[in-house]
Motif scaffolding. Sequence first.
Motif, PDB file in Angstrom:
ATOM      1  N   SER A 238      35.115-107.632-141.743  1.00 34.45           N
ATOM      2  CA  SER A 238      34.603-106.845-142.873  1.00 34.45           C
ATOM      3  C   SER A 238      33.686-107.684-143.758  1.00 34.45           C
ATOM      4  O   SER A 238      32.609-107.223-144.170  1.00 34.45           O
ATOM      5  CB  SER A 238      35.769-106.290-143.703  1.00 34.45           C
ATOM      6  OG  SER A 238      36.560-105.411-142.942  1.00 34.45           O
TER       7      SER A 238
ATOM      8  N   GLU B 179      25.185 -99.014-138.021  1.00 30.12           N
ATOM      9  CA  GLU B 179      24.781 -99.489-139.351  1.00 30.12           C
ATOM     10  C   GLU B 179      23.868-100.701-139.222  1.00 30.12           C
ATOM     11  O   GLU B 179      22.867-100.828-139.938  1.00 30.12           O
ATOM     12  CB  GLU B 179      26.027 -99.853-140.156  1.00 30.12           C
ATOM     13  CG  GLU B 179      25.715-100.384-141.537  1.00 30.12           C
ATOM     14  CD  GLU B 179      26.958-100.754-142.299  1.00 30.12           C
ATOM     15  OE1 GLU B 179      26.833-101.240-143.437  1.00 30.12           O
ATOM     16  OE2 GLU B 179      28.064-100.573-141.766  1.00 30.12           O
TER      17      GLU B 179
ATOM     18  N   LEU C 123      30.319-108.164-142.158  1.00 28.58           N
ATOM     19  CA  LEU C 123      29.499-106.952-142.249  1.00 28.58           C
ATOM     20  C   LEU C 123      28.971-106.747-143.671  1.00 28.58           C
ATOM     21  O   LEU C 123      27.820-106.336-143.860  1.00 28.58           O
ATOM     22  CB  LEU C 123      30.316-105.730-141.806  1.00 28.58           C
ATOM     23  CG  LEU C 123      30.667-105.665-140.314  1.00 28.58           C
ATOM     24  CD1 LEU C 123      31.599-104.493-140.033  1.00 28.58           C
ATOM     25  CD2 LEU C 123      29.398-105.535-139.478  1.00 28.58           C
TER      26      LEU C 123
ATOM     27  N   THR D 150      34.348-100.327-144.433  1.00 25.48           N
ATOM     28  CA  THR D 150      33.183-101.223-144.378  1.00 25.48           C
ATOM     29  C   THR D 150      32.108-100.672-143.472  1.00 25.48           C
ATOM     30  O   THR D 150      30.919-100.690-143.818  1.00 25.48           O
ATOM     31  CB  THR D 150      33.612-102.616-143.879  1.00 25.48           C
ATOM     32  OG1 THR D 150      34.576-103.157-144.783  1.00 25.48           O
ATOM     33  CG2 THR D 150      32.418-103.555-143.812  1.00 25.48           C
ATOM     34  N   THR D 151      32.495-100.174-142.306  1.00 23.53           N
ATOM     35  CA  THR D 151      31.496 -99.683-141.344  1.00 23.53           C
ATOM     36  C   THR D 151      30.825 -98.389-141.798  1.00 23.53           C
ATOM     37  O   THR D 151      29.759 -98.043-141.291  1.00 23.53           O
ATOM     38  CB  THR D 151      32.136 -99.450-139.966  1.00 23.53           C
ATOM     39  OG1 THR D 151      33.250 -98.550-140.098  1.00 23.53           O
ATOM     40  CG2 THR D 151      32.622-100.757-139.376  1.00 23.53           C
ATOM     41  N   SER D 152      31.429 -97.694-142.752  1.00 22.32           N
ATOM     42  CA  SER D 152      30.813 -96.455-143.261  1.00 22.32           C
ATOM     43  C   SER D 152      30.243 -96.645-144.662  1.00 22.32           C
ATOM     44  O   SER D 152      29.824 -95.673-145.294  1.00 22.32           O
ATOM     45  CB  SER D 152      31.838 -95.319-143.275  1.00 22.32           C
ATOM     46  OG  SER D 152      32.931 -95.654-144.106  1.00 22.32           O
TER      47      SER D 152
ATOM     48  N   VAL E 247      34.956 -96.898-134.564  1.00 19.43           N
ATOM     49  CA  VAL E 247      34.635 -97.732-135.726  1.00 19.43           C
ATOM     50  C   VAL E 247      33.586 -98.780-135.344  1.00 19.43           C
ATOM     51  O   VAL E 247      32.642 -99.042-136.106  1.00 19.43           O
ATOM     52  CB  VAL E 247      35.904 -98.410-136.278  1.00 19.43           C
ATOM     53  CG1 VAL E 247      35.541 -99.436-137.350  1.00 19.43           C
ATOM     54  CG2 VAL E 247      36.848 -97.364-136.858  1.00 19.43           C
TER      55      VAL E 247
ATOM     56  N   CYS F 131      29.945 -89.966-139.899  1.00 19.53           N
ATOM     57  CA  CYS F 131      31.050 -90.646-140.566  1.00 19.53           C
ATOM     58  C   CYS F 131      32.209 -89.689-140.809  1.00 19.53           C
ATOM     59  O   CYS F 131      33.385 -90.027-140.558  1.00 19.53           O
ATOM     60  CB  CYS F 131      30.559 -91.238-141.885  1.00 19.53           C
ATOM     61  SG  CYS F 131      31.801 -92.190-142.770  1.00 19.53           S
TER      62      CYS F 131
ATOM     63  N   ALA G  86      29.803 -99.367-136.814  1.00 22.52           N
ATOM     64  CA  ALA G  86      29.333-100.678-137.283  1.00 22.52           C
ATOM     65  C   ALA G  86      28.012-101.043-136.617  1.00 22.52           C
ATOM     66  O   ALA G  86      27.076-101.526-137.274  1.00 22.52           O
ATOM     67  CB  ALA G  86      30.391-101.739-137.013  1.00 22.52           C
TER      68      ALA G  86
ATOM     69  N   LEU H   6      38.253-101.983-142.122  1.00 22.90           N
ATOM     70  CA  LEU H   6      37.197-101.870-141.110  1.00 22.90           C
ATOM     71  C   LEU H   6      36.429-100.557-141.225  1.00 22.90           C
ATOM     72  O   LEU H   6      35.201-100.547-141.240  1.00 22.90           O
ATOM     73  CB  LEU H   6      37.812-102.002-139.712  1.00 22.90           C
ATOM     74  CG  LEU H   6      38.318-103.390-139.318  1.00 22.90           C
ATOM     75  CD1 LEU H   6      39.026-103.326-137.971  1.00 22.90           C
ATOM     76  CD2 LEU H   6      37.168-104.392-139.267  1.00 22.90           C
TER      77      LEU H   6
END
Length: 305
Positions: free
Chosen positions: A23, A302, A26, A76-78, A295, A206, A299, A73
């Motif tokens: 996280s 993104e 990212l 963070t990825t969204s 997920v 998302c 990521a 996770l």
Amino acid sequence: MNKGFQYNMATGRATLPAAVIVSLVLWIIQMGDYYKLTGLIICGLSTYLIIWLNSTFAIIRTRSYLAPSFFSLIYTTSSFTFDYHDLRSIIPLLFIGSMFSMIKGYESRNPPFDVFNAFLFAGLGCMVNNNLIVAIPILFVCMIQLRSINVRGILAAILGFATPLWIMTGYYAYTDNMDKLMELVTEFFRITPFGYGGIKSMHWICMAVTVIIFISCAIPAIRISLKDKVKNRSIIKALNTVGSYLVVVMALIPSTGISLIPVLMLITSILIGYVMTQLYNRATLIILISSLVMVAVMAASELVL
């Protein structure tokens, strides 16, 4: 071997440190704006509060950090879908405060006090994003499921929810700015359903990923909780009810999705941690691997986009 992978993910000591490291990497990669620090802080606080919530109420009795790790996770990825210039980004923290107070009121000696706090957090959330008012009725359902519904509890809920609005009313009355108050009240109850035009494709992705993971965990969580102690059964039932209601709200009023996605992520993370520590079979393994893959794809999207 399959059980070993799921068991290690669900109960391993390295799960949380690994999730935190990923996280942080990212967040650092996408840190093009100082306001992203707000997102990082919210992510960290929410992750810690999930641990605190479980430590207090022992929802997941097996020692596990999968729930906070998964939230770290997926949030963070969204994070690219959230605007951290906006106060709406603090809604996950308000939701945790609301759910903590609601669960604390389960068969407590003074449930109206806990119910008041739960609805106070909800009222603050509605002040931040007025569309969240459509989610308030589900809190009364939670009161029934968590055995805190009575006349005093209902009055405490109304007072708690109205307190932020009353404070703002007093402020505008004191500053002789009643026009601003009327504008606030009008905006507070203005809801725009079926407004799909302003939702970006990545927001839909998302929401879709979060909803899919939620549904895949909610169904086995209900079955597993039937064999659990009564309090845990009530908590899991309440989380399932809130999550299901939020899915319907996001479908009917997509404009609430940006604010409600993190809330659904919180619920989903707790449910996936609960399921993965209680049941080991091929289905749960597929759910875990599929969730991690989705997920990871978010990521990658993104980073690419």
